[in-house]
Scaffold this motif. Structure first.
Motif, PDB file in Angstrom:
ATOM      1  N   HIS A   4      13.414 -23.352 -23.019  1.00 52.57           N
ATOM      2  CA  HIS A   4      14.343 -22.633 -22.153  1.00 52.57           C
ATOM      3  C   HIS A   4      14.446 -23.356 -20.813  1.00 52.57           C
ATOM      4  N   PRO A   5      15.638 -23.455 -20.247  1.00 51.98           N
ATOM      5  CA  PRO A   5      15.794 -24.197 -18.994  1.00 51.98           C
ATOM      6  C   PRO A   5      15.197 -23.492 -17.770  1.00 51.98           C
ATOM      7  N   VAL A   6      14.994 -22.201 -17.849  1.00 50.55           N
ATOM      8  CA  VAL A   6      14.412 -21.466 -16.724  1.00 50.55           C
ATOM      9  C   VAL A   6      12.901 -21.426 -16.923  1.00 50.55           C
ATOM     10  N   LYS A   7      12.160 -21.866 -15.930  1.00 48.89           N
ATOM     11  CA  LYS A   7      10.697 -21.917 -16.008  1.00 48.89           C
ATOM     12  C   LYS A   7      10.107 -20.907 -15.021  1.00 48.89           C
ATOM     13  N   LEU A   8       9.846 -19.704 -15.489  1.00 54.22           N
ATOM     14  CA  LEU A   8       9.300 -18.669 -14.619  1.00 54.22           C
ATOM     15  C   LEU A   8       7.802 -18.874 -14.434  1.00 54.22           C
ATOM     16  N   GLY A   9       7.337 -18.553 -13.237  1.00 51.72           N
ATOM     17  CA  GLY A   9       5.918 -18.642 -12.934  1.00 51.72           C
ATOM     18  C   GLY A   9       5.348 -17.304 -12.512  1.00 51.72           C
ATOM     19  N   GLY A  10       5.982 -16.217 -12.912  1.00 48.05           N
ATOM     20  CA  GLY A  10       5.536 -14.882 -12.524  1.00 48.05           C
ATOM     21  C   GLY A  10       6.508 -14.259 -11.541  1.00 48.05           C
ATOM     22  N   ILE A  11       6.185 -13.079 -11.088  1.00 45.44           N
ATOM     23  CA  ILE A  11       7.022 -12.375 -10.110  1.00 45.44           C
ATOM     24  C   ILE A  11       6.566 -12.776  -8.716  1.00 45.44           C
ATOM     25  N   HIS A  12       7.473 -13.325  -7.928  1.00 36.66           N
ATOM     26  CA  HIS A  12       7.158 -13.712  -6.551  1.00 36.66           C
ATOM     27  C   HIS A  12       6.904 -12.468  -5.704  1.00 36.66           C
ATOM     28  N   HIS A  13       7.838 -11.524  -5.768  1.00 36.19           N
ATOM     29  CA  HIS A  13       7.652 -10.207  -5.164  1.00 36.19           C
ATOM     30  C   HIS A  13       8.718  -9.263  -5.711  1.00 36.19           C
ATOM     31  N   ALA A  14       8.425  -7.996  -5.641  1.00 33.13           N
ATOM     32  CA  ALA A  14       9.398  -6.957  -5.964  1.00 33.13           C
ATOM     33  C   ALA A  14       9.672  -6.220  -4.660  1.00 33.13           C
ATOM     34  N   ALA A  15      10.944  -5.974  -4.359  1.00 35.52           N
ATOM     35  CA  ALA A  15      11.312  -5.362  -3.081  1.00 35.52           C
ATOM     36  C   ALA A  15      12.032  -4.038  -3.291  1.00 35.52           C
ATOM     37  N   TYR A  16      11.667  -3.071  -2.468  1.00 36.77           N
ATOM     38  CA  TYR A  16      12.259  -1.750  -2.493  1.00 36.77           C
ATOM     39  C   TYR A  16      12.596  -1.348  -1.065  1.00 36.77           C
ATOM     40  N   ARG A  17      13.388  -0.317  -0.927  1.00 33.25           N
ATOM     41  CA  ARG A  17      13.719   0.193   0.396  1.00 33.25           C
ATOM     42  C   ARG A  17      12.654   1.188   0.837  1.00 33.25           C
ATOM     43  N   CYS A  18      12.425   1.259   2.149  1.00 35.65           N
ATOM     44  CA  CYS A  18      11.527   2.270   2.709  1.00 35.65           C
ATOM     45  C   CYS A  18      12.211   2.962   3.879  1.00 35.65           C
ATOM     46  N   LYS A  19      11.719   4.138   4.209  1.00 33.28           N
ATOM     47  CA  LYS A  19      12.263   4.899   5.334  1.00 33.28           C
ATOM     48  C   LYS A  19      11.746   4.367   6.667  1.00 33.28           C
ATOM     49  N   ASP A  20      10.475   3.960   6.692  1.00 33.88           N
ATOM     50  CA  ASP A  20       9.828   3.503   7.920  1.00 33.88           C
ATOM     51  C   ASP A  20       8.813   2.433   7.542  1.00 33.88           C
ATOM     52  N   ALA A  21       9.027   1.204   8.021  1.00 34.34           N
ATOM     53  CA  ALA A  21       8.163   0.083   7.636  1.00 34.34           C
ATOM     54  C   ALA A  21       6.716   0.303   8.054  1.00 34.34           C
ATOM     55  N   ALA A  22       6.487   0.761   9.274  1.00 30.76           N
ATOM     56  CA  ALA A  22       5.115   0.955   9.755  1.00 30.76           C
ATOM     57  C   ALA A  22       4.397   2.037   8.948  1.00 30.76           C
ATOM     58  N   GLU A  23       5.089   3.142   8.679  1.00 32.67           N
ATOM     59  CA  GLU A  23       4.490   4.219   7.872  1.00 32.67           C
ATOM     60  C   GLU A  23       4.168   3.713   6.464  1.00 32.67           C
ATOM     61  N   THR A  24       5.063   2.926   5.888  1.00 33.89           N
ATOM     62  CA  THR A  24       4.861   2.404   4.534  1.00 33.89           C
ATOM     63  C   THR A  24       3.667   1.456   4.486  1.00 33.89           C
ATOM     64  N   GLU A  26       1.103   1.389   6.521  1.00 32.11           N
ATOM     65  CA  GLU A  26      -0.110   2.190   6.732  1.00 32.11           C
ATOM     66  C   GLU A  26      -0.488   2.933   5.459  1.00 32.11           C
ATOM     67  N   TRP A  27       0.485   3.572   4.801  1.00 30.42           N
ATOM     68  CA  TRP A  27       0.230   4.362   3.601  1.00 30.42           C
ATOM     69  C   TRP A  27      -0.326   3.500   2.478  1.00 30.42           C
ATOM     70  N   TYR A  28       0.314   2.360   2.193  1.00 27.29           N
ATOM     71  CA  TYR A  28      -0.153   1.501   1.097  1.00 27.29           C
ATOM     72  C   TYR A  28      -1.537   0.913   1.394  1.00 27.29           C
ATOM     73  N   GLY A  29      -1.828   0.670   2.661  1.00 28.00           N
ATOM     74  CA  GLY A  29      -3.168   0.212   3.013  1.00 28.00           C
ATOM     75  C   GLY A  29      -4.212   1.294   2.838  1.00 28.00           C
ATOM     76  N   ARG A  30      -3.924   2.489   3.339  1.00 32.70           N
ATOM     77  CA  ARG A  30      -4.871   3.600   3.283  1.00 32.70           C
ATOM     78  C   ARG A  30      -5.048   4.142   1.873  1.00 32.70           C
ATOM     79  N   VAL A  31      -3.960   4.320   1.146  1.00 34.55           N
ATOM     80  CA  VAL A  31      -4.016   4.976  -0.159  1.00 34.55           C
ATOM     81  C   VAL A  31      -4.387   3.996  -1.273  1.00 34.55           C
ATOM     82  N   ASP A  35      -3.284  -5.088   1.320  1.00 31.62           N
ATOM     83  CA  ASP A  35      -3.256  -5.810   2.592  1.00 31.62           C
ATOM     84  C   ASP A  35      -1.830  -6.152   2.981  1.00 31.62           C
ATOM     85  N   TYR A  36      -1.503  -5.866   4.235  1.00 31.00           N
ATOM     86  CA  TYR A  36      -0.210  -6.229   4.820  1.00 31.00           C
ATOM     87  C   TYR A  36      -0.299  -7.691   5.225  1.00 31.00           C
ATOM     88  N   THR A  37       0.550  -8.531   4.645  1.00 28.85           N
ATOM     89  CA  THR A  37       0.403  -9.974   4.836  1.00 28.85           C
ATOM     90  C   THR A  37       1.502 -10.640   5.654  1.00 28.85           C
TER      91      THR A  37
END
Length: 185
Positions: A4-24, A26-31, A35-37
């Protein structure tokens, strides 16, 4: 057969919308201990050039997997696809074993978050809950045997064919919910 001509190496990232970046972040770190990178903030969308200020944050989900979110203050309030049931669209993360799944459930419930499960899926067990943006999150631990995974791969094409013809659940892998023993075991 050609490669196949496409050579995938995995998912680089998956992106979604959030209401508040700082709250998001904090939540993903705490729950979930993520790590926020990285963050990018722009006034113009690089791919289209249109003016639409955003904050794009990236969180490490383990093993090089990255989950990202966009906060879009210039867009209408965030919603969800009301034509799709809330249980369908979700983010699923792997945990190493059942003990880790149960420990995660206890930790998440201690944060005041409602958790559904564990739910037995034959070859894995899961818990479910929602993030502050309304995204459904699943934590899953694999419990299947090599033989069970091989059987599921074997019946994948016939199942899809039958589903495409009938739009009814094929019975090729009914054993998943009947004691989780693969055929011929």
């Amino acid at each position: 057969m050609s490669a196949h001509p496409v050579k995938l190496g995995g998912i680089h990232h998956a992106a979604y919308r959030c209401k508040d970046a700082a709250e998001t972040v904090e939540w993903y770190g705490r729950v979930l201990g993520m790590d926020y990178t990285t963050a990018f903030a722009e006034d113009h969308v690089p791919s289209t050039g249109e003016f639409d200020p955003y904050m794009h944050v990236f969180l490490e989900a383990g093993n090089g997997n990255v989950l990202a979110f966009f906060e879009l203050p210039g867009q209408p309030a965030m919603g969800r696809d009301e034509a799709t049931p809330a249980w369908v669209q979700h983010l699923a993360f792997r945990v190493p074993d059942m003990a880790a799944l149960l420990a995660a459930k206890a930790h998440i419930e201690a944060q005041g978050i409602d958790v559904l499960g564990p739910t037995h899926h034959g070859i894995f067990q899961s818990i479910y809950f929602f993030d502050p943006n309304g995204h459904r999150i699943e934590l899953a631990c694999d419990i299947g045997t090599a033989e069970q995974y091989a059987e599921l791969k074997r019946v994948a094409a016939p199942m899809l064919d039958e589903w495409s013809r009938t739009k009814r659940a094929p019975r090729h892998a009914a054993w998943l919910h009947e004691g989780a023993q693969a055929p011929n075991e």
